[in-house]
Design an enzyme around this catalytic site. Structure first.
Site, PDB file in Angstrom:
ATOM      1  N   GLU A 103       8.466 -21.824  22.870  1.00 24.60           N
ATOM      2  CA  GLU A 103       9.169 -20.642  22.368  1.00 24.60           C
ATOM      3  C   GLU A 103       9.678 -19.825  23.534  1.00 24.60           C
ATOM      4  O   GLU A 103       8.997 -19.723  24.553  1.00 24.60           O
ATOM      5  CB  GLU A 103       8.215 -19.771  21.563  1.00 24.60           C
ATOM      6  CG  GLU A 103       7.789 -20.394  20.263  1.00 24.60           C
ATOM      7  CD  GLU A 103       6.878 -19.446  19.521  1.00 24.60           C
ATOM      8  OE1 GLU A 103       7.410 -18.575  18.825  1.00 24.60           O
ATOM      9  OE2 GLU A 103       5.658 -19.564  19.667  1.00 24.60           O
ATOM     10  N   PHE A 145      -5.029  -3.211  -2.537  1.00 23.39           N
ATOM     11  CA  PHE A 145      -5.368  -4.560  -3.013  1.00 23.39           C
ATOM     12  C   PHE A 145      -6.859  -4.742  -3.291  1.00 23.39           C
ATOM     13  O   PHE A 145      -7.256  -5.669  -3.974  1.00 23.39           O
ATOM     14  CB  PHE A 145      -4.899  -5.619  -2.002  1.00 23.39           C
ATOM     15  CG  PHE A 145      -3.410  -5.585  -1.767  1.00 23.39           C
ATOM     16  CD1 PHE A 145      -2.534  -5.244  -2.790  1.00 23.39           C
ATOM     17  CD2 PHE A 145      -2.873  -5.893  -0.522  1.00 23.39           C
ATOM     18  CE1 PHE A 145      -1.163  -5.198  -2.588  1.00 23.39           C
ATOM     19  CE2 PHE A 145      -1.500  -5.857  -0.296  1.00 23.39           C
ATOM     20  CZ  PHE A 145      -0.649  -5.498  -1.330  1.00 23.39           C
ATOM     21  N   LYS A 182      13.802 -22.273  23.265  1.00 23.62           N
ATOM     22  CA  LYS A 182      13.064 -22.592  22.035  1.00 23.62           C
ATOM     23  C   LYS A 182      13.320 -24.061  21.733  1.00 23.62           C
ATOM     24  O   LYS A 182      14.466 -24.477  21.587  1.00 23.62           O
ATOM     25  CB  LYS A 182      13.565 -21.719  20.886  1.00 23.62           C
ATOM     26  CG  LYS A 182      12.768 -21.918  19.597  1.00 23.62           C
ATOM     27  CD  LYS A 182      13.074 -20.829  18.587  1.00 23.62           C
ATOM     28  CE  LYS A 182      12.359 -21.050  17.269  1.00 23.62           C
ATOM     29  NZ  LYS A 182      10.925 -20.791  17.339  1.00 23.62           N
ATOM     30  N   HIS A 204       0.191 -25.828  13.476  1.00 22.75           N
ATOM     31  CA  HIS A 204       1.478 -26.526  13.535  1.00 22.75           C
ATOM     32  C   HIS A 204       1.409 -27.839  14.331  1.00 22.75           C
ATOM     33  O   HIS A 204       1.880 -28.878  13.867  1.00 22.75           O
ATOM     34  CB  HIS A 204       2.546 -25.631  14.170  1.00 22.75           C
ATOM     35  CG  HIS A 204       2.650 -24.277  13.524  1.00 22.75           C
ATOM     36  ND1 HIS A 204       2.521 -24.089  12.172  1.00 22.75           N
ATOM     37  CD2 HIS A 204       2.875 -23.044  14.047  1.00 22.75           C
ATOM     38  CE1 HIS A 204       2.670 -22.791  11.894  1.00 22.75           C
ATOM     39  NE2 HIS A 204       2.877 -22.145  13.013  1.00 22.75           N
ATOM     40  N   ARG A 220       0.821  -1.222   0.000  1.00 21.04           N
ATOM     41  CA  ARG A 220       0.000   0.000   0.000  1.00 21.04           C
ATOM     42  C   ARG A 220       0.848   1.262   0.000  1.00 21.04           C
ATOM     43  O   ARG A 220       0.431   2.303  -0.479  1.00 21.04           O
ATOM     44  CB  ARG A 220      -0.821   0.020   1.288  1.00 21.04           C
ATOM     45  CG  ARG A 220      -2.253  -0.339   1.090  1.00 21.04           C
ATOM     46  CD  ARG A 220      -2.936  -0.230   2.392  1.00 21.04           C
ATOM     47  NE  ARG A 220      -2.031  -0.707   3.461  1.00 21.04           N
ATOM     48  CZ  ARG A 220      -2.452  -1.107   4.643  1.00 21.04           C
ATOM     49  NH1 ARG A 220      -3.715  -1.088   4.933  1.00 21.04           N
ATOM     50  NH2 ARG A 220      -1.608  -1.527   5.568  1.00 21.04           N
ATOM     51  N   LYS A 278       4.430 -19.607  24.894  1.00 21.02           N
ATOM     52  CA  LYS A 278       5.392 -18.497  24.746  1.00 21.02           C
ATOM     53  C   LYS A 278       6.101 -18.330  26.095  1.00 21.02           C
ATOM     54  O   LYS A 278       5.556 -18.709  27.137  1.00 21.02           O
ATOM     55  CB  LYS A 278       4.668 -17.186  24.429  1.00 21.02           C
ATOM     56  CG  LYS A 278       3.651 -17.253  23.299  1.00 21.02           C
ATOM     57  CD  LYS A 278       4.292 -17.219  21.937  1.00 21.02           C
ATOM     58  CE  LYS A 278       3.260 -17.124  20.833  1.00 21.02           C
ATOM     59  NZ  LYS A 278       3.584 -17.939  19.666  1.00 21.02           N
TER      60      LYS A 278
HETATM   61  C1  BG6 Z   1       3.816 -18.768  13.785  1.00 13.65           C
HETATM   62  C2  BG6 Z   1       3.067 -18.189  14.954  1.00 13.65           C
HETATM   63  O1  BG6 Z   1       2.949 -19.470  12.943  1.00 13.65           O
HETATM   64  O2  BG6 Z   1       4.820 -19.662  14.258  1.00 13.65           O
HETATM   65  C3  BG6 Z   1       4.009 -17.481  15.891  1.00 13.65           C
HETATM   66  O3  BG6 Z   1       2.085 -17.275  14.489  1.00 13.65           O
HETATM   67  C4  BG6 Z   1       5.139 -18.380  16.285  1.00 13.65           C
HETATM   68  O4  BG6 Z   1       3.333 -17.014  17.044  1.00 13.65           O
HETATM   69  C5  BG6 Z   1       5.793 -19.035  15.067  1.00 13.65           C
HETATM   70  O5  BG6 Z   1       6.090 -17.603  16.987  1.00 13.65           O
HETATM   71  C6  BG6 Z   1       6.793 -20.094  15.489  1.00 13.65           C
HETATM   72  O6  BG6 Z   1       7.503 -20.532  14.369  1.00 13.65           O
HETATM   73  P1  BG6 Z   1       8.961 -21.161  14.500  1.00 13.65           P
HETATM   74  O7  BG6 Z   1       9.306 -21.590  13.120  1.00 13.65           O
HETATM   75  O8  BG6 Z   1       9.831 -20.044  15.005  1.00 13.65           O
HETATM   76  O9  BG6 Z   1       8.861 -22.273  15.477  1.00 13.65           O
END
Ligand code: BG6
Length: 488
Positions: free
Chosen positions: A212, A93, A341, A236, A49, A336
């Protein structure tokens, strides 16, 4: 590299100045180019945009690229080639007449339209692409989240389907592009060793953890509308569960794989509001620490609403009602602000039917297959052997038979998930993308959890930032006589 030769295409990136595009998509396109995979004539159209001088926006893209690609992978020759492919176009868009300029730039080769925009505009973009005659030679790539429940995801998918047949729609779940996730297919179906054991006769339970370390960091507005169930479990973690639980597909075609995944989603046992207390734990982080420094709680993050009861952590027990998995719980956990991680799947095999070793070592019994998605991608099989030494007798020791991808394939860099996914879109291969019915069954299952939470009206349980979640998530698994792997 470049054993794969791609046809030339025009890659139209809608939302090119957004966070996802700058952090992930542009670097992934650059890496494909650097690896010699893009056809010489392929062009990348950055659409956004923001008005003003295209050069200014292209400079911002270049800056982001240099920030997000590791310094040793920034090669001046490759950067110059990549920049020559890039064009910037200011577009609204939802304005049909803005698409005339796009049609002119797009030329006549295959068009790939990547929607890195809110899903609410997907339908409008599709209609406008059709109006200028671009739809016939176009594949569309849809980013998540597609809707926030079954009804809204259906509305988005239906609007896209007005223009595009399913075989031209590529729905992203970036976990499917991760190397180790693809390796699940190889591990399971290229080795008879595992497949013969892969059922309720031999497996006691499965754990899937996606933790995470980060908090919400500037994404509060989006995240608070979603929560961890919608943001991570619906896509996921359920995709990982499907890849672990599905039956062997008859071939590697997209539909064979997706048909098997859908069967798993259909077999997920619903969890009623009455069962929620025993089967699902919702958490929200409060102030704590990360890497030794203090961090705020979810309700104290920038732009937060201090009344929010959105969950930042979910642990649950899922059961699959079919012959293969009856009685084998799948424990899923994601949050989170965890201590590290970590994405990992642990398959716990049952103990041998008759135990003959020292009684105090009984808890060691049962092999575990640990599939580490990130970091330190690899696979380890925990096996029991005899401890060495004259003083040891028949003392058991649990140790890994290990395959670390980074150690074993030292020279090969592990590509980012988006590189793989963009490559597969360009090849027209849908098997790493999510079909409409998969998304819908996943929503259906999650919607009943959300409805149950609403009915009960309970606030999420607090957990300290930097911990592994509320104590109730430990109780969730210990109640069944088990514990999270490594007692994390
Ligand atoms: C995303 C989520 O789909 O996946 C995020 O919206 C998350 O909140 C991320 O942090 C995690 O992805 P990865 O690849 O870092 O594990």
């Amino acid at each position: 590299m470049a054993a794969i030769k791609l046809e030339s295409c025009t890659f139209a990136l809608f939302g090119a100045l957004g966070d996802l595009a700058l952090r992930k998509l542009i670097p992934a396109l650059y890496q494909l180019d650097r690896a010699g995979l893009l056809h010489d004539d392929t062009r990348i159209l950055a659409l956004a945009r923001e008005a003003g001088e295209p050069q200014r926006h292209l400079a911002a893209i270049d800056q982001a690229l240099r920030l997000h690609v590791p310094a040793k992978e920034l090669e001046e020759g490759a950067l110059a080639r990549f920049q020559a492919r890039l064009h910037y176009l200011t577009m609204d868009f939802l304005q049909a007449d803005n698409y005339l300029a796009l049609a002119e730039l797009a030329g006549h080769d295959q068009l790939i339209a990547y929607f890195a925009t809110p899903a609410s505009v997907y339908g409008g973009i599709c209609a406008n692409l059709a109006a200028v005659g671009l739809a016939e030679r176009c594949r569309v790539v849809l980013e998540k989240p597609i809707g926030h429940d079954l009804a809204s995801s259906r509305a988005v998918n239906d609007a896209v389907a007005q223009v595009f047949a399913e075989n031209r729609v590529y729905r992203i779940d970036h976990y499917l592009g991760k190397e180790t996730v693809q390796n699940l297919i190889a591990l399971r179906f290229a080795n008879s060793l595992f497949e013969t054991q892969w059922n309720q006769n031999h497996i006691s339970h499965v754990e899937i953890t996606v933790a995470e370390k980060v908090g919400i960091e500037g994404r509060w507005g989006y995240f608070d509308q979603a929560g961890q169930l919608r943001d991570m479990i619906q896509n996921h973690l359920l995709q990982l569960l499907c890849l672990i639980a599905m039956d062997p597909p008859s071939d590697l075609s997209a539909d064979s794989i997706r048909d098997e995944k859908v069967k798993v989603l259909k077999a997920l046992e619903p969890i009623s509001a009455e069962q929620l207390g025993q089967r699902v734990v919702r958490g929200q982080y409060v102030a704590g620490s990360s890497d030794g420094r203090p961090v705020p709680g979810y309700l104290e993050e920038e732009n937060s609403n201090t009344q929010s009861d959105t969950e930042t952590f979910v642990a649950l027990r899922a059961d699959i009602r079919n012959w293969r998995w009856a009685g084998v719980p799948f424990y899923l956990r994601t949050g989170k602000r965890m201590p590290q991680k970590l994405s990992q799947i642990v398959i716990h095999f049952k103990a041998p039917p008759h135990y003959i070793f020292a009684p105090e070592q009984r808890q060691l019994i049962g092999n575990k297959l640990i599939i580490r998605l990130q970091p330190d991608e690899g696979i380890a099989l925990q096996v029991l052997t005899k401890d060495q030494g004259l003083d040891k007798g028949m003392q058991l020791r649990s140790g890994p038979l290990q395959l670390s991808f980074s150690d074993t394939y030292r020279s090969a860099r592990i590509p980012d998930a988006y590189e793989r996914l963009l490559l597969e879109v360009m090849r027209g291969n849908q098997n790493l993308f999510v079909r409409k019915d998969e998304i819908e069954y996943a929503w259906q299952w999650c919607d009943q959890l959300i409805a149950g939470w609403k009915q009960l009206g309970e606030a999420p349980k607090p957990y300290t930032a930097g911990s592994w979640g509320p104590m109730a998530s430990v109780a969730l698994i210990t109640r069944d006589g088990r514990s999270w792997y490594g007692d994390l």
